[in-house]
Design a protein around this motif. Structure first.
Motif, PDB file in Angstrom:
ATOM      1  N   PRO A 143       3.933  19.506 -24.261  1.00 25.22           N
ATOM      2  CA  PRO A 143       3.692  18.672 -23.281  1.00 25.22           C
ATOM      3  C   PRO A 143       2.857  17.686 -23.290  1.00 25.22           C
ATOM      4  O   PRO A 143       2.908  16.479 -22.903  1.00 25.22           O
ATOM      5  CB  PRO A 143       3.592  19.578 -21.946  1.00 25.22           C
ATOM      6  N   SER A 144       1.459  18.071 -23.746  1.00 24.02           N
ATOM      7  CA  SER A 144       0.461  17.300 -23.764  1.00 24.02           C
ATOM      8  C   SER A 144       0.655  16.253 -24.870  1.00 24.02           C
ATOM      9  O   SER A 144      -0.067  15.275 -24.906  1.00 24.02           O
ATOM     10  CB  SER A 144      -0.879  18.128 -23.907  1.00 24.02           C
ATOM     11  N   VAL A 145       1.240  16.720 -26.158  1.00 24.94           N
ATOM     12  CA  VAL A 145       1.314  15.926 -27.293  1.00 24.94           C
ATOM     13  C   VAL A 145       2.533  14.774 -26.855  1.00 24.94           C
ATOM     14  O   VAL A 145       2.309  13.593 -26.993  1.00 24.94           O
ATOM     15  CB  VAL A 145       2.154  16.516 -28.431  1.00 24.94           C
ATOM     16  N   ASP A 237      -2.152  24.221 -25.963  1.00 24.62           N
ATOM     17  CA  ASP A 237      -1.636  23.365 -25.066  1.00 24.62           C
ATOM     18  C   ASP A 237      -1.867  23.649 -23.479  1.00 24.62           C
ATOM     19  O   ASP A 237      -1.828  24.948 -23.415  1.00 24.62           O
ATOM     20  CB  ASP A 237       0.030  23.153 -25.249  1.00 24.62           C
ATOM     21  N   SER A 238      -2.119  22.912 -22.479  1.00 27.34           N
ATOM     22  CA  SER A 238      -2.485  23.234 -21.342  1.00 27.34           C
ATOM     23  C   SER A 238      -2.304  22.027 -20.373  1.00 27.34           C
ATOM     24  O   SER A 238      -2.303  21.197 -20.655  1.00 27.34           O
ATOM     25  CB  SER A 238      -4.259  23.550 -21.152  1.00 27.34           C
ATOM     26  N   LEU A 239      -2.224  22.589 -19.088  1.00 23.63           N
ATOM     27  CA  LEU A 239      -1.870  21.576 -17.919  1.00 23.63           C
ATOM     28  C   LEU A 239      -3.153  20.601 -17.823  1.00 23.63           C
ATOM     29  O   LEU A 239      -2.835  19.385 -17.578  1.00 23.63           O
ATOM     30  CB  LEU A 239      -1.837  22.463 -16.578  1.00 23.63           C
ATOM     31  N   THR A 240      -4.364  20.999 -18.273  1.00 25.10           N
ATOM     32  CA  THR A 240      -5.630  20.179 -18.217  1.00 25.10           C
ATOM     33  C   THR A 240      -5.402  19.277 -19.107  1.00 25.10           C
ATOM     34  O   THR A 240      -5.674  18.045 -18.850  1.00 25.10           O
ATOM     35  CB  THR A 240      -6.905  21.231 -18.451  1.00 25.10           C
ATOM     36  N   ASN A 241      -4.967  19.592 -20.334  1.00 27.38           N
ATOM     37  CA  ASN A 241      -4.822  18.443 -21.410  1.00 27.38           C
ATOM     38  C   ASN A 241      -3.826  17.416 -20.980  1.00 27.38           C
ATOM     39  O   ASN A 241      -4.005  16.123 -21.278  1.00 27.38           O
ATOM     40  CB  ASN A 241      -4.423  19.176 -22.855  1.00 27.38           C
ATOM     41  N   GLN A 242      -2.706  17.794 -20.335  1.00 25.63           N
ATOM     42  CA  GLN A 242      -1.617  16.915 -20.032  1.00 25.63           C
ATOM     43  C   GLN A 242      -2.381  16.029 -18.860  1.00 25.63           C
ATOM     44  O   GLN A 242      -1.921  14.684 -18.861  1.00 25.63           O
ATOM     45  CB  GLN A 242      -0.528  17.637 -19.299  1.00 25.63           C
ATOM     46  N   LYS A 243      -3.111  16.512 -17.933  1.00 23.52           N
ATOM     47  CA  LYS A 243      -3.726  15.636 -16.792  1.00 23.52           C
ATOM     48  C   LYS A 243      -4.675  14.487 -17.393  1.00 23.52           C
ATOM     49  O   LYS A 243      -4.547  13.421 -16.920  1.00 23.52           O
ATOM     50  CB  LYS A 243      -4.219  16.690 -15.640  1.00 23.52           C
ATOM     51  N   LEU A 244      -5.385  15.100 -18.466  1.00 21.25           N
ATOM     52  CA  LEU A 244      -6.518  14.293 -18.977  1.00 21.25           C
ATOM     53  C   LEU A 244      -5.817  13.058 -19.977  1.00 21.25           C
ATOM     54  O   LEU A 244      -6.409  12.079 -19.719  1.00 21.25           O
ATOM     55  CB  LEU A 244      -7.390  15.065 -20.112  1.00 21.25           C
ATOM     56  N   GLY A 249      -4.016   7.358 -19.866  1.00 18.93           N
ATOM     57  CA  GLY A 249      -3.128   6.427 -20.100  1.00 18.93           C
ATOM     58  C   GLY A 249      -2.912   5.576 -18.828  1.00 18.93           C
ATOM     59  O   GLY A 249      -2.870   4.396 -18.999  1.00 18.93           O
ATOM     60  N   ILE A 250      -3.035   6.039 -17.864  1.00 22.79           N
ATOM     61  CA  ILE A 250      -3.248   5.236 -16.371  1.00 22.79           C
ATOM     62  C   ILE A 250      -4.204   4.210 -16.599  1.00 22.79           C
ATOM     63  O   ILE A 250      -4.330   3.143 -16.245  1.00 22.79           O
ATOM     64  CB  ILE A 250      -3.259   6.053 -15.119  1.00 22.79           C
ATOM     65  N   LEU A 294     -11.358  16.207 -23.236  1.00 22.68           N
ATOM     66  CA  LEU A 294     -10.184  16.730 -24.185  1.00 22.68           C
ATOM     67  C   LEU A 294     -10.685  17.666 -25.162  1.00 22.68           C
ATOM     68  O   LEU A 294     -10.210  18.515 -25.293  1.00 22.68           O
ATOM     69  CB  LEU A 294      -9.449  15.443 -24.080  1.00 22.68           C
ATOM     70  N   ILE A 295     -11.873  17.032 -25.856  1.00 21.32           N
ATOM     71  CA  ILE A 295     -12.233  17.429 -27.056  1.00 21.32           C
ATOM     72  C   ILE A 295     -12.818  18.889 -26.905  1.00 21.32           C
ATOM     73  O   ILE A 295     -13.176  19.725 -27.745  1.00 21.32           O
ATOM     74  CB  ILE A 295     -12.937  16.697 -28.091  1.00 21.32           C
TER      75      ILE A 295
END
Length: 307
Positions: A143-145, A237-244, A249-250, A294-295
């Motif tokens: 998902p984050s990728v 992978d994590s929900l946090t990475n997705q949100k970041l 992107g926004i 993120l890192i």
């Protein structure tokens, strides 16, 4: 991935061809002193060969790594390769003639060149968006990728469509055409007054609005998100990475939209307007915060059992 996975791909060789063209053009900057609008005639094909080369090599990595089993993948590559080659060949040809490739409607030939280039890049844009859609629907990508790839490719698509602001003929140009005077149709400049000498190599105006700046920014933010995707492939992978990634992107997209707005208002992005400069500063600060968050996320870990 193995090199064999790439060397059979049309878009990979398109990237190599652009790299070779770049090398071939470099000596001409010194051997051919002709200028067009105050800039060496070979600067433009050099910029486009570099841009298309980066795009091709970035996109082929995405296609081979994540969409290798897509039945239309090769057709997409062929379409992107052909349309980009049409673009660069015509730009290089016009440069060799000492003529503008964009906005030039002075002769029937120049009108045909400009029209063909506009058509080919429009087709290119449609196939690019098809890749975005396919990545978005590919559930097997972490998902984050996937989030990172979708944002990068989407903002690149937005950056491409910005070009249509430049191709629209201005009112004074339309009036001249009614009188049978055909000189230019559209422009990358917005606003009035002296555009100045332009930024080194790029030629972007630092005094009045220049749509090439947000156009370039949008197209090549894609490389940043592809690097994010490559990094995230080796992370947990994590929900946090997705949100970041989503917030990043926004922020990049909003930054690109603000650039377009400032340019349409006739003001250079490089002009230190307190309002716009503050907005860019806030965006960049938030982007860096997201990047460092993120890192700093936990890495993948492997449990080893010792017997």
């Amino acid at each position: 991935m193995r090199f064999d996975d790439y060397r059979k791909q049309p878009l990979f060789w398109n990237g190599i061809a652009m790299a070779l063209l770049t090398v071939a053009i470099l000596p001409l900057l010194f051997l051919d002193t002709r200028t067009l609008l105050g800039v060496n005639v070979w600067i433009k094909p050099l910029k486009f060969s570099l841009s298309m080369g980066f795009y091709s090599l970035t996109t082929i990595w995405v296609l081979v790594r994540f969409l290798k089993d897509w039945k239309y993948q090769r057709q997409i590559q062929v379409a992107l390769t052909i349309t980009s080659l049409i673009e660069i060949v015509l730009i290089t040809l016009q440069a060799s003639r000492g003529e503008m490739s964009h906005f030039n409607v002075t002769t029937t030939w120049n009108q045909i060149v400009y029209s063909v280039m506009g058509t080919s890049i429009s087709i290119f844009w449609v196939f690019h968006l098809w890749i975005v859609y396919r990545i978005f629907r590919k559930e097997s990508i972490p998902p984050s990728v996937r989030e990172s790839l979708v944002w990068g490719l989407t903002i690149a698509g937005f950056g491409m469509i910005i070009g249509f602001f430049m191709t629209s003929p201005r009112s004074e140009q339309l009036e001249a055409m009614k009188l049978g005077i055909f000189q230019t149709s559209g422009s990358h400049q917005f606003g009035s007054g002296d555009s100045g000498s332009g930024l080194f190599f790029f030629g972007w105006s630092t005094k009045i609005g220049d749509m090439r700046v947000p156009h370039f920014f949008g197209m090549h933010v894609m490389q940043i998100f592809v690097l994010f995707a490559a990094y995230l492939m080796n992370q947990r992978d994590s929900l946090t990475n997705q949100k970041l990634i989503r917030i990043t992107g926004i922020l990049f997209l909003l930054m690109n939209i603000v650039m377009v707005t400032q340019t349409l208002n006739g003001e250079s992005v490089f002009n230190l307007n307190p309002i716009y400069t503050s907005i860019y500063g806030i965006f960049l600060l938030l982007i860096f915060v997201c990047f460092f968050r993120l890192i700093s996320q936990p890495k993948k870990f492997h449990t080893q059992v010792t017997i």
